[in-house]
Scaffold this active site. Structure first.
Site, PDB file in Angstrom:
ATOM      1  N   ALA A 124      73.103  37.024  65.087  1.00 11.73           N
ATOM      2  CA  ALA A 124      74.352  36.314  65.335  1.00 11.73           C
ATOM      3  C   ALA A 124      75.411  37.216  65.960  1.00 11.73           C
ATOM      4  O   ALA A 124      76.545  36.786  66.175  1.00 11.73           O
ATOM      5  CB  ALA A 124      74.874  35.742  64.019  1.00 11.73           C
ATOM      6  N   ASN A 192      74.758  39.663  57.540  1.00 12.35           N
ATOM      7  CA  ASN A 192      73.587  40.344  58.095  1.00 12.35           C
ATOM      8  C   ASN A 192      73.993  41.078  59.364  1.00 12.35           C
ATOM      9  O   ASN A 192      73.430  42.104  59.718  1.00 12.35           O
ATOM     10  CB  ASN A 192      72.503  39.314  58.424  1.00 12.35           C
ATOM     11  CG  ASN A 192      71.968  38.664  57.171  1.00 12.35           C
ATOM     12  OD1 ASN A 192      71.314  39.307  56.368  1.00 12.35           O
ATOM     13  ND2 ASN A 192      72.292  37.398  56.971  1.00 12.35           N
ATOM     14  N   HIS A 222      82.719  37.030  65.230  1.00 12.34           N
ATOM     15  CA  HIS A 222      82.522  38.458  64.946  1.00 12.34           C
ATOM     16  C   HIS A 222      83.066  39.287  66.101  1.00 12.34           C
ATOM     17  O   HIS A 222      82.708  39.051  67.259  1.00 12.34           O
ATOM     18  CB  HIS A 222      81.035  38.780  64.793  1.00 12.34           C
ATOM     19  CG  HIS A 222      80.307  37.897  63.825  1.00 12.34           C
ATOM     20  ND1 HIS A 222      80.522  37.944  62.464  1.00 12.34           N
ATOM     21  CD2 HIS A 222      79.372  36.941  64.010  1.00 12.34           C
ATOM     22  CE1 HIS A 222      79.739  37.068  61.865  1.00 12.34           C
ATOM     23  NE2 HIS A 222      79.033  36.436  62.781  1.00 12.34           N
TER      24      HIS A 222
HETATM   25  N1  LIG Z   1      70.621  38.482  61.342  1.00 18.70           N
HETATM   26  C1  LIG Z   1      71.517  37.535  61.567  1.00 18.70           C
HETATM   27  O1  LIG Z   1      72.350  37.656  62.480  1.00 18.70           O
HETATM   28  C2  LIG Z   1      71.516  36.307  60.740  1.00 18.70           C
HETATM   29  C3  LIG Z   1      70.737  36.229  59.620  1.00 18.70           C
HETATM   30  N2  LIG Z   1      70.723  35.098  58.849  1.00 18.70           N
HETATM   31  C4  LIG Z   1      69.875  35.111  57.651  1.00 18.70           C
HETATM   32  O2  LIG Z   1      68.605  34.548  57.994  1.00 18.70           O
HETATM   33  C5  LIG Z   1      67.990  34.017  56.832  1.00 18.70           C
HETATM   34  C6  LIG Z   1      67.469  32.608  57.131  1.00 18.70           C
HETATM   35  O3  LIG Z   1      68.561  31.794  57.528  1.00 18.70           O
HETATM   36  P1  LIG Z   1      68.380  30.222  57.799  1.00 18.70           P
HETATM   37  O4  LIG Z   1      67.200  29.957  58.651  1.00 18.70           O
HETATM   38  O5  LIG Z   1      69.699  29.717  58.214  1.00 18.70           O
HETATM   39  O6  LIG Z   1      68.075  29.704  56.316  1.00 18.70           O
HETATM   40  P2  LIG Z   1      67.686  28.248  55.832  1.00 18.70           P
HETATM   41  O7  LIG Z   1      68.295  28.076  54.486  1.00 18.70           O
HETATM   42  O8  LIG Z   1      67.951  27.230  56.876  1.00 18.70           O
HETATM   43  O9  LIG Z   1      66.093  28.344  55.679  1.00 18.70           O
HETATM   44  C7  LIG Z   1      65.503  29.192  54.736  1.00 18.70           C
HETATM   45  C8  LIG Z   1      64.025  28.879  54.654  1.00 18.70           C
HETATM   46  O10 LIG Z   1      63.428  29.744  53.689  1.00 18.70           O
HETATM   47  C9  LIG Z   1      62.546  28.989  52.871  1.00 18.70           C
HETATM   48  N3  LIG Z   1      62.424  29.570  51.537  1.00 18.70           N
HETATM   49  C10 LIG Z   1      63.365  29.705  50.576  1.00 18.70           C
HETATM   50  N4  LIG Z   1      62.868  30.270  49.486  1.00 18.70           N
HETATM   51  C11 LIG Z   1      61.551  30.473  49.743  1.00 18.70           C
HETATM   52  C12 LIG Z   1      60.476  30.970  48.983  1.00 18.70           C
HETATM   53  N5  LIG Z   1      60.643  31.418  47.743  1.00 18.70           N
HETATM   54  N6  LIG Z   1      59.242  31.004  49.558  1.00 18.70           N
HETATM   55  C13 LIG Z   1      59.052  30.563  50.821  1.00 18.70           C
HETATM   56  N7  LIG Z   1      60.052  30.074  51.587  1.00 18.70           N
HETATM   57  C14 LIG Z   1      61.268  30.028  51.042  1.00 18.70           C
HETATM   58  C15 LIG Z   1      63.175  27.627  52.799  1.00 18.70           C
HETATM   59  O11 LIG Z   1      62.159  26.713  52.449  1.00 18.70           O
HETATM   60  P3  LIG Z   1      62.444  25.152  52.164  1.00 18.70           P
HETATM   61  O12 LIG Z   1      62.817  24.572  53.506  1.00 18.70           O
HETATM   62  O13 LIG Z   1      61.132  24.640  51.692  1.00 18.70           O
HETATM   63  O14 LIG Z   1      63.544  25.119  51.163  1.00 18.70           O
HETATM   64  C16 LIG Z   1      63.706  27.460  54.212  1.00 18.70           C
HETATM   65  O15 LIG Z   1      62.687  26.924  55.037  1.00 18.70           O
HETATM   66  C17 LIG Z   1      69.046  34.075  55.723  1.00 18.70           C
HETATM   67  O16 LIG Z   1      68.810  35.197  54.904  1.00 18.70           O
HETATM   68  C18 LIG Z   1      70.364  34.271  56.496  1.00 18.70           C
HETATM   69  O17 LIG Z   1      71.334  34.943  55.727  1.00 18.70           O
HETATM   70  C19 LIG Z   1      71.425  33.984  59.218  1.00 18.70           C
HETATM   71  C20 LIG Z   1      72.224  34.026  60.334  1.00 18.70           C
HETATM   72  C21 LIG Z   1      72.374  35.191  61.158  1.00 18.70           C
HETATM   73  O1  LIG Z   2      76.044  37.191  59.824  1.00 18.12           O
HETATM   74  C1  LIG Z   2      75.411  36.246  59.365  1.00 18.12           C
HETATM   75  O2  LIG Z   2      74.558  36.348  58.472  1.00 18.12           O
HETATM   76  C2  LIG Z   2      75.578  34.866  59.898  1.00 18.12           C
HETATM   77  C3  LIG Z   2      76.736  34.727  60.731  1.00 18.12           C
HETATM   78  O3  LIG Z   2      77.789  35.245  60.474  1.00 18.12           O
HETATM   79  C4  LIG Z   2      76.612  33.918  61.913  1.00 18.12           C
HETATM   80  O4  LIG Z   2      75.599  33.222  62.097  1.00 18.12           O
HETATM   81  O5  LIG Z   2      77.526  34.003  62.737  1.00 18.12           O
END
Ligand SMILES: NC(=O)C1=CN([C@@H]2O[C@H](COP(=O)(O)OP(=O)(O)OC[C@H]3O[C@@H](n4cnc5c(N)ncnc54)[C@H](OP(=O)(O)O)[C@@H]3O)[C@@H](O)[C@H]2O)C=CC1
Ligand SMILES: O=C([O-])CC(=O)C(=O)O
Length: 271
Positions: A124, A192, A222
Site C-alpha cells: 500500500a 504494514n 501515507h
Molecule cells: N503490505 C501492505 O501494504 C498491506 C498489508 N495488508 C495486510 O495483508 C493481510 C491480508 O489483508 P486482506 O486481504 O485485506 O485481509 P482479508 O481480511 O480480506 O482476508 C484475510 C484472509 O485470510 C483468511 N484467514 C484468516 N484466518 C485464517 C486461518 N486461520 N487460516 C487460513 N486462512 C485464514 C481469511 O479466510 P476467510 O475468508 O475464510 O475468513 C481471508 O480469506 C493483512 O494482514 C493486512 O494487514 C493489508 C494492506 C496493505
Molecule cells: O498499511 C497497511 O497495512 C494498509 C494501509 O494502510 C493501506 O492499505 O493503505
C-alpha cells in the site's frame, strides 16, 4: 516453453482473491495457481468457482509442499504458520503482513541456509525503489506519516492499551509517534507499510512513524519523507479502500501482482 511456476496463496480475502483471479484469467501467464488456503473452505470453494479458478484448498502449513511461490495474504496472527514451511522448503516467499515479519526476522537467516527468498511487495506504500537506492548511500532520516479515517484505526492494541479514543473527532488527532517496530506492534492490522519502509531503508528502530486519525480523509494516506546524501524526497499515496476490507487499499493486491510478474519478466523497470 518452460513450466509455469506454481503459486500458493495463504488467505483468500481482499488481496488473495484478487491475486487468484489474476492468475486464473491469464494476467500472469507464467504462473499457475498451485493451492490456496482460507479459514472457511466452503466459502473459498465458492469464491474460486466464481472467478473460474481451480486449485486444491489446503491447510496454511501445506502450501509450501507443492508451490514454488508462497504468497501470504492472511491476518498477522497466522503469519508464521505460512512463512516458516515456505522458508524451510526453500521457496520464494511473498508476504503482505510485513509488520508480522518484524517479529520473525530469524526467517531471513534461515533463508540463507535453505535457499529461500523473501520478496516484499511495496504494497500500500510508495517509493520503496527510491528508498532502496538511497540506502545504498547514506540515509539520514526516514519518516512515515499515515493518516486514516478514524474508524480504520479503531480497536488497534495501542489505542486500547492507552485508552485513546478515535470516536467523534472533529479534527485530525495524532494517535501515535514512535519507530516502525513500535508502530507494527501497536497497530498490527494498519501499518504494514511502516514495516516495509523500514526493511527497504534503515531498519525498524531508525524509521520514524506518525499515525493520525483524520476525519477529513476517506483514503488511507501515507507520506514518506527521506533525507539522504543522494537526494531528499517526499511522496504521498492516497489509497482507495477495497470493498472487501476497507482497511486494505486496492493498490496492495496490484502491487503483489506486479511483484510476481517481475519474478519471471524478461524486462523489469525500477530498482
Ligand atoms: N503490505 C501492505 O501494504 C498491506 C498489508 N495488508 C495486510 O495483508 C493481510 C491480508 O489483508 P486482506 O486481504 O485485506 O485481509 P482479508 O481480511 O480480506 O482476508 C484475510 C484472509 O485470510 C483468511 N484467514 C484468516 N484466518 C485464517 C486461518 N486461520 N487460516 C487460513 N486462512 C485464514 C481469511 O479466510 P476467510 O475468508 O475464510 O475468513 C481471508 O480469506 C493483512 O494482514 C493486512 O494487514 C493489508 C494492506 C496493505
Ligand atoms: O498499511 C497497511 O497495512 C494498509 C494501509 O494502510 C493501506 O492499505 O493503505
Amino acid at each position: 516453453m518452460s513450466e509455469k511456476l506454481k503459486v500458493g496463496i495463504g488467505g483468500l480475502g481482499a488481496i488473495g482473491l484478487t491475486l487468484a483471479r489474476a492468475i486464473a484469467d491469464g494476467t500472469l501467464p507464467d504462473l499457475t495457481l498451485g493451492a490456496v488456503s482460507a479459514r472457511d473452505a466452503e466459502k473459498a470453494k465458492g469464491n474460486l468457482a466464481a472467478i473460474g479458478a481451480e486449485a486444491p484448498i489446503v491447510p496454511l502449513e501445506s502450501l509450501a509442499e507443492t508451490c514454488d511461490i508462497v504468497v501470504e495474504c492472511a491476518p498477522a496472527s497466522v503469519f508464521e504458520t505460512i512463512a516458516r514451511p515456505a522458508i524451510e522448503t526453500g521457496r520464494i516467499f511473498v508476504p503482505v503482513s510485513i509488520g508480522a515479519l518484524l517479529n520473525h526476522m530469524d526467517l531471513v537467516d534461515r533463508a540463507k541456509d535453505t535457499g529461500a527468498r523473501l520478496v516484499l511487495p511495496t504494497g500500500a506504500l510508495i517509493g520503496l525503489d527510491a528508498v532502496r537506492a538511497a540506502a545504498e548511500g547514506e540515509i539520514e532520516s526516514v519518516t512515515l506519516e499515515t493518516r486514516k479515517p478514524p474508524l480504520g484505526l479503531a480497536g488497534a492494541p495501542y489505542l486500547v492499551e492507552n485508552d485513546i479514543s478515535v470516536e467523534r473527532l472533529n479534527e485530525a488527532k495524532k494517535v501515535f509517534e514512535g519507530n516502525a517496530r513500535e508502530a507494527a506492534k501497536g497497530f498490527p492490522a494498519n501499518v504494514n507499510v511502516a514495516a516495509a519502509l523500514s526493511l527497504a531503508g534503515v531498519g525498524p528502530e531508525r524509521t520514524s512513524v506518525e499515525i493520525w486519525a483524520d476525519p477529513d480523509v476517506t483514503r488511507n494516506t501515507h507520506t514518506i519523507r527521506v533525507e539522504a546524501d543522494s537526494a531528499r524526497f517526499t511522496m504521498t499515496i492516497e489509497n482507495i479502500p477495497t470493498e472487501e476490507n476497507p482497511k486494505t487499499g486496492k493498490i496492495t493486491a496490484l502491487s503483489v501482482i506486479a511483484t510476481l510478474r517481475r519474478l519471471t519478466a524478461p524486462l523489469t523497470a525500477g530498482t
